[in-house]
Scaffold this active site. Structure first.
Site, PDB file in Angstrom:
ATOM      1  N   GLU A 156     115.839 -34.766  19.246  1.00 27.42           N
ATOM      2  CA  GLU A 156     115.158 -33.470  19.195  1.00 27.42           C
ATOM      3  C   GLU A 156     114.212 -33.357  18.008  1.00 27.42           C
ATOM      4  OE1 GLU A 156     116.345 -28.711  19.384  1.00 27.42           O
ATOM      5  OE2 GLU A 156     117.894 -30.216  19.038  1.00 27.42           O
ATOM      6  N   GLU A 257     118.381 -21.108  24.458  1.00 26.16           N
ATOM      7  CA  GLU A 257     118.848 -21.296  23.080  1.00 26.16           C
ATOM      8  C   GLU A 257     118.138 -20.281  22.188  1.00 26.16           C
ATOM      9  OE1 GLU A 257     120.064 -25.345  21.072  1.00 26.16           O
ATOM     10  OE2 GLU A 257     118.068 -24.789  20.363  1.00 26.16           O
TER      11      GLU A 257
END
Length: 280
Positions: A156, A257
């Site tokens: 990520e 998220e």
């Protein structure tokens, strides 16, 4: 907002940030009550890299009783103490490596098909090249463990404003690590975690990222920019982004998220019709 372009993907809800107003073991049931069938977690045991069997069993029970599948899980990330992962941090080498089989076993037992390994911050006094070499060694181990349970390994990019010491602050930087891991393992199961919030906050052209790296994207996460709240509270055009992901052939789910703007998670899903919330 018309989000029907995302209908074929379905959604997962990250229970480390959403429903955070509830105790961890109550969150899967709350997600189910809101219409979700799959969830994600950051490493849920704080700095405990090898939690007790009782803690692991309690989490499994909470998901099982709620009828919610755990779709994705972080390896040891140390987010609870302000870190951004442990993969490239020399002092955390042994803790990370001890955590790998624990996280993989937990993920497998709850049906997870993705494991996320946050890269870790740069450490003062340690050469970046040394950290990168350690990261590659650890990510190879993580990719092999993920492969062993039929899962992918996610890498990520975060945003520089909130994570100034984290070195992967562009899609290109994260994909470069993905390619290095795949070259080292030959497994091809390392993928890019395309978090549209972090990329937008870094000023990236999201349409270009989707078009350029569609074949490397293993998972997508969203929050609106700049507040990291639910879609519709900021500047991102999710209708267009969902359509672009579909057109680019992204086959996976979309992870929520974000922080609910009102502080009440159950009130933050009005933008997403209930019939679209289940994972596909």
């Amino acid at each position: 907002m018309d989000v029907t372009a995302a209908a074929k993907h379905g959604f997962t809800v990250n229970l480390s940030i959403l429903f955070g107003e509830l105790p961890l073991l109550e969150r899967p049931a709350a997600a189910a009550a809101a219409g979700f069938t799959a969830a994600e977690l950051w490493w849920p045991f704080g700095t405990e890299h090898t939690p007790s069997q009782a803690e692991l069993d309690a989490l499994r029970k909470a998901f099982g009783e709620a009828g919610v599948r755990l779709a994705g899980l972080n390896f040891l990330d140390d987010l609870s103490r302000g870190a951004r992962g442990t993969v490239s941090v020399p002092s955390e080498r042994d803790r990370f490596r001890a955590n790998v089989p624990v996280a993989a076993e937990l993920a497998a037992s709850l049906g997870a098909t993705a494991l996320n390994a946050l890269y870790g911050n740069r450490i003062e006094g340690v050469e970046p090249a040394e950290q990168d070499a350690l990261a590659l060694e650890n990510l190879v181990l993580a990719a092999e463990a993920a492969h062993g349970i039929g899962a992918i390994l996610l890498i990520e990019a975060l945003n520089k404003a909130e994570s100034p010491d984290y070195p992967l602050v562009s899609a290109a930087a994260a994909v470069d690590v993905v390619d290095k891991v795949n070259a080292a393992t030959g497994l091809g199961n390392a993928k890019f975690l395309c978090d549209l919030y972090h990329l937008a906050k870094n000023g990236e052209d999201l349409a270009a990222v989707i078009d350029t790296y569609a074949d490397r994207i293993g998972h997508v996460q969203i929050a609106d920019n700049p507040g990291r709240n639910e879609p519709g509270t900021g500047e991102l055009d999710f209708e267009d982004l969902f359509a672009r992901l579909s057109a680019a052939g992204y086959p996976g789910s979309i992870g929520l998220e974000y922080r609910p703007s009102t502080g009440v998670s159950a009130d933050s899903f009005g933008w997403l019709p209930r019939e679209l919330r289940a994972a596909r």
